[in-house]
Design a protein around this motif. Sequence first.
Motif, PDB file in Angstrom:
ATOM      1  N   SER A 124       0.844  -1.197   0.000  1.00 23.77           N
ATOM      2  CA  SER A 124       0.000   0.000   0.000  1.00 23.77           C
ATOM      3  C   SER A 124       0.879   1.247   0.000  1.00 23.77           C
ATOM      4  O   SER A 124       1.898   1.297   0.684  1.00 23.77           O
ATOM      5  CB  SER A 124      -0.904   0.003   1.224  1.00 23.77           C
ATOM      6  OG  SER A 124      -1.650  -1.193   1.299  1.00 23.77           O
ATOM      7  N   GLU A 125       0.469   2.260  -0.745  1.00 26.58           N
ATOM      8  CA  GLU A 125       1.316   3.438  -0.912  1.00 26.58           C
ATOM      9  C   GLU A 125       1.085   4.516   0.141  1.00 26.58           C
ATOM     10  O   GLU A 125       1.918   5.403   0.323  1.00 26.58           O
ATOM     11  CB  GLU A 125       1.113   4.046  -2.304  1.00 26.58           C
ATOM     12  CG  GLU A 125      -0.241   4.666  -2.544  1.00 26.58           C
ATOM     13  CD  GLU A 125      -0.424   5.139  -3.981  1.00 26.58           C
ATOM     14  OE1 GLU A 125      -1.201   6.082  -4.185  1.00 26.58           O
ATOM     15  OE2 GLU A 125       0.200   4.562  -4.889  1.00 26.58           O
ATOM     16  N   GLY A 126      -0.026   4.473   0.873  1.00 27.80           N
ATOM     17  CA  GLY A 126      -0.300   5.486   1.882  1.00 27.80           C
ATOM     18  C   GLY A 126       0.585   5.310   3.103  1.00 27.80           C
ATOM     19  O   GLY A 126       0.932   4.196   3.492  1.00 27.80           O
ATOM     20  N   GLY A 127       0.972   6.412   3.732  1.00 25.57           N
ATOM     21  CA  GLY A 127       1.806   6.341   4.917  1.00 25.57           C
ATOM     22  C   GLY A 127       3.262   6.124   4.596  1.00 25.57           C
ATOM     23  O   GLY A 127       3.759   6.525   3.542  1.00 25.57           O
ATOM     24  N   GLY A 128       3.983   5.448   5.512  1.00 27.10           N
ATOM     25  CA  GLY A 128       5.426   5.293   5.379  1.00 27.10           C
ATOM     26  C   GLY A 128       5.874   3.982   4.777  1.00 27.10           C
ATOM     27  O   GLY A 128       7.079   3.751   4.634  1.00 27.10           O
ATOM     28  N   LEU A 129       4.954   3.122   4.404  1.00 32.08           N
ATOM     29  CA  LEU A 129       5.332   1.825   3.833  1.00 32.08           C
ATOM     30  C   LEU A 129       6.142   1.993   2.556  1.00 32.08           C
ATOM     31  O   LEU A 129       7.069   1.240   2.287  1.00 32.08           O
ATOM     32  CB  LEU A 129       4.083   0.986   3.571  1.00 32.08           C
ATOM     33  CG  LEU A 129       4.286  -0.441   3.044  1.00 32.08           C
ATOM     34  CD1 LEU A 129       5.196  -1.242   3.951  1.00 32.08           C
ATOM     35  CD2 LEU A 129       2.950  -1.137   2.869  1.00 32.08           C
ATOM     36  N   LYS A 130       5.823   3.016   1.779  1.00 34.22           N
ATOM     37  CA  LYS A 130       6.559   3.232   0.528  1.00 34.22           C
ATOM     38  C   LYS A 130       8.025   3.566   0.789  1.00 34.22           C
ATOM     39  O   LYS A 130       8.886   3.283  -0.044  1.00 34.22           O
ATOM     40  CB  LYS A 130       5.904   4.324  -0.314  1.00 34.22           C
ATOM     41  CG  LYS A 130       5.732   5.657   0.347  1.00 34.22           C
ATOM     42  CD  LYS A 130       5.032   6.633  -0.593  1.00 34.22           C
ATOM     43  CE  LYS A 130       4.722   7.969   0.096  1.00 34.22           C
ATOM     44  NZ  LYS A 130       3.648   7.796   1.101  1.00 34.22           N
ATOM     45  N   ASP A 131       8.340   4.170   1.951  1.00 33.11           N
ATOM     46  CA  ASP A 131       9.740   4.415   2.302  1.00 33.11           C
ATOM     47  C   ASP A 131      10.465   3.094   2.518  1.00 33.11           C
ATOM     48  O   ASP A 131      11.619   2.937   2.114  1.00 33.11           O
ATOM     49  CB  ASP A 131       9.827   5.245   3.581  1.00 33.11           C
ATOM     50  CG  ASP A 131       9.479   6.716   3.377  1.00 33.11           C
ATOM     51  OD1 ASP A 131       8.840   7.030   2.350  1.00 33.11           O
ATOM     52  OD2 ASP A 131       9.828   7.531   4.236  1.00 33.11           O
ATOM     53  N   ALA A 132       9.801   2.153   3.183  1.00 33.16           N
ATOM     54  CA  ALA A 132      10.417   0.856   3.453  1.00 33.16           C
ATOM     55  C   ALA A 132      10.612   0.054   2.168  1.00 33.16           C
ATOM     56  O   ALA A 132      11.589  -0.672   2.022  1.00 33.16           O
ATOM     57  CB  ALA A 132       9.562   0.063   4.441  1.00 33.16           C
ATOM     58  N   ILE A 133       9.697   0.200   1.222  1.00 33.36           N
ATOM     59  CA  ILE A 133       9.780  -0.540  -0.044  1.00 33.36           C
ATOM     60  C   ILE A 133      10.834   0.066  -0.966  1.00 33.36           C
ATOM     61  O   ILE A 133      11.606  -0.652  -1.609  1.00 33.36           O
ATOM     62  CB  ILE A 133       8.407  -0.560  -0.745  1.00 33.36           C
ATOM     63  CG1 ILE A 133       7.392  -1.325   0.104  1.00 33.36           C
ATOM     64  CG2 ILE A 133       8.514  -1.187  -2.139  1.00 33.36           C
ATOM     65  CD1 ILE A 133       5.964  -1.235  -0.412  1.00 33.36           C
ATOM     66  N   GLY A 134      10.898   1.391  -1.028  1.00 32.22           N
ATOM     67  CA  GLY A 134      11.853   2.060  -1.897  1.00 32.22           C
ATOM     68  C   GLY A 134      11.689   1.652  -3.343  1.00 32.22           C
ATOM     69  O   GLY A 134      10.564   1.575  -3.866  1.00 32.22           O
ATOM     70  N   GLN A 135      12.816   1.359  -3.998  1.00 28.84           N
ATOM     71  CA  GLN A 135      12.812   0.937  -5.396  1.00 28.84           C
ATOM     72  C   GLN A 135      12.758  -0.592  -5.536  1.00 28.84           C
ATOM     73  O   GLN A 135      12.967  -1.113  -6.626  1.00 28.84           O
ATOM     74  CB  GLN A 135      14.076   1.463  -6.100  1.00 28.84           C
ATOM     75  CG  GLN A 135      14.212   2.971  -6.080  1.00 28.84           C
ATOM     76  CD  GLN A 135      13.047   3.658  -6.773  1.00 28.84           C
ATOM     77  OE1 GLN A 135      12.673   3.279  -7.900  1.00 28.84           O
ATOM     78  NE2 GLN A 135      12.474   4.661  -6.130  1.00 28.84           N
ATOM     79  N   CYS A 136      12.457  -1.261  -4.442  1.00 34.24           N
ATOM     80  CA  CYS A 136      12.494  -2.729  -4.433  1.00 34.24           C
ATOM     81  C   CYS A 136      11.108  -3.348  -4.577  1.00 34.24           C
ATOM     82  O   CYS A 136      10.889  -4.503  -4.203  1.00 34.24           O
ATOM     83  CB  CYS A 136      13.150  -3.221  -3.150  1.00 34.24           C
ATOM     84  SG  CYS A 136      14.834  -2.610  -2.924  1.00 34.24           S
ATOM     85  N   GLY A 137      10.161  -2.578  -5.102  1.00 33.00           N
ATOM     86  CA  GLY A 137       8.815  -3.083  -5.310  1.00 33.00           C
ATOM     87  C   GLY A 137       7.929  -1.997  -5.861  1.00 33.00           C
ATOM     88  O   GLY A 137       8.407  -0.943  -6.290  1.00 33.00           O
ATOM     89  N   ILE A 138       6.630  -2.252  -5.849  1.00 34.14           N
ATOM     90  CA  ILE A 138       5.665  -1.294  -6.371  1.00 34.14           C
ATOM     91  C   ILE A 138       4.522  -1.141  -5.370  1.00 34.14           C
ATOM     92  O   ILE A 138       4.299  -2.004  -4.528  1.00 34.14           O
ATOM     93  CB  ILE A 138       5.106  -1.726  -7.750  1.00 34.14           C
ATOM     94  CG1 ILE A 138       4.618  -3.178  -7.700  1.00 34.14           C
ATOM     95  CG2 ILE A 138       6.147  -1.555  -8.838  1.00 34.14           C
ATOM     96  CD1 ILE A 138       4.040  -3.665  -9.015  1.00 34.14           C
ATOM     97  N   THR A 139       3.807  -0.025  -5.495  1.00 36.06           N
ATOM     98  CA  THR A 139       2.729   0.265  -4.551  1.00 36.06           C
ATOM     99  C   THR A 139       1.408   0.434  -5.290  1.00 36.06           C
ATOM    100  O   THR A 139       1.369   0.580  -6.511  1.00 36.06           O
ATOM    101  CB  THR A 139       3.031   1.537  -3.745  1.00 36.06           C
ATOM    102  OG1 THR A 139       3.163   2.646  -4.644  1.00 36.06           O
ATOM    103  CG2 THR A 139       4.316   1.383  -2.941  1.00 36.06           C
ATOM    104  N   PHE A 140       0.335   0.436  -4.504  1.00 34.76           N
ATOM    105  CA  PHE A 140      -1.008   0.646  -5.035  1.00 34.76           C
ATOM    106  C   PHE A 140      -1.799   1.421  -3.988  1.00 34.76           C
ATOM    107  O   PHE A 140      -1.478   1.380  -2.787  1.00 34.76           O
ATOM    108  CB  PHE A 140      -1.688  -0.691  -5.359  1.00 34.76           C
ATOM    109  CG  PHE A 140      -1.972  -1.522  -4.149  1.00 34.76           C
ATOM    110  CD1 PHE A 140      -3.225  -1.490  -3.517  1.00 34.76           C
ATOM    111  CD2 PHE A 140      -0.990  -2.332  -3.587  1.00 34.76           C
ATOM    112  CE1 PHE A 140      -3.484  -2.243  -2.395  1.00 34.76           C
ATOM    113  CE2 PHE A 140      -1.241  -3.087  -2.450  1.00 34.76           C
ATOM    114  CZ  PHE A 140      -2.491  -3.047  -1.855  1.00 34.76           C
TER     115      PHE A 140
END
Length: 336
Positions: free
Chosen positions: A266-282
Amino acid sequence: MKILIYSPSFYPNVGGIETIVATLATEFSQQGHLVKLVSLTPNRDAEQFTFEVIRQPKTRDLINLMRWCDVYFQGCISLKGIMPLLAIRKPYVASHHTWYRRANGSKSWQDYLKNLVSLFATNVSVSHAIASHLPVKSSVIPNSYRADTFKLIPEIKRDRELIFLGRLVSDKGVGLLLQALANLKEYGLYPKLTIIGKGAEENNLRRQARDLNILEQVNFVGVKTGRELVELLNAHQIMVVPSLWHEPFGIVALEGIACGCVVVGSEGGGLKDAIGQCGITFPNGNVSALTQRLAELLKDPSRLSLYRQDSEVHLSRHQQTEVAQAYLRVFEQAVG
């Protein structure tokens, strides 16, 4: 530097903030600093830490500890732990690991007061999303993960498709993932999903899988830890983190990346920081978008290697020593 840490909840309690604080305190100590940790959690066992733990201190003892320290640190603001600062003024650093608001988005008087306290602190946030939530400037220092535990095991064959790791509660979005799994049939895709964890929603999720006619694709394996957990992660291609709520960070994503998984989260919040360029969000809660992201990766597995190529650089910023050193730089600035 003499560092006093206030952590109301601590070992033997087990949780995210307890683990984070213990890791930081250990690193500070190992890097040559004097560390004392104050906790309100009782413990009858002998302490097995590289730093001193003071349990349920009396007020005068806490005041003496404040006199002793060079910097006072809280991993999340504790209003009770603010009281000693009224008697002994010392440089105060607070790290922020969650939102200061209720589940429905409203704020209690405690939330307002914690925001007020942040105005008088040197602040650290675990993600850019948390930093933007605060009323003051904040340094962003991400959480670390256990690199000694979560790692690649090259001899394990990565021949399974999807994996979820977490508590089986409604906020974690496993029901959304099951619906996406059923929707993938429209793409001619029938991947298998391993679900690791326990929780109040497990029976409902099993019922949902049966109703969606995907029960044969889903394997509920319960709680896994240690080597067994790491081996399972190494056997899978894609970790899905479909949280409905906005995660403040997402250490589970780091654990998956370290074991070679590409993360869809999920892209909301800080999860996208943990994923970085190593995955994709929705977008959080968007089952159509989740279905599409999974379909793209499952239909073209060659894309997985593109997301894995940045994992080493990404994970280097989340090593325990690196994260602790970033905190120490903030401490030095606060003291200076």
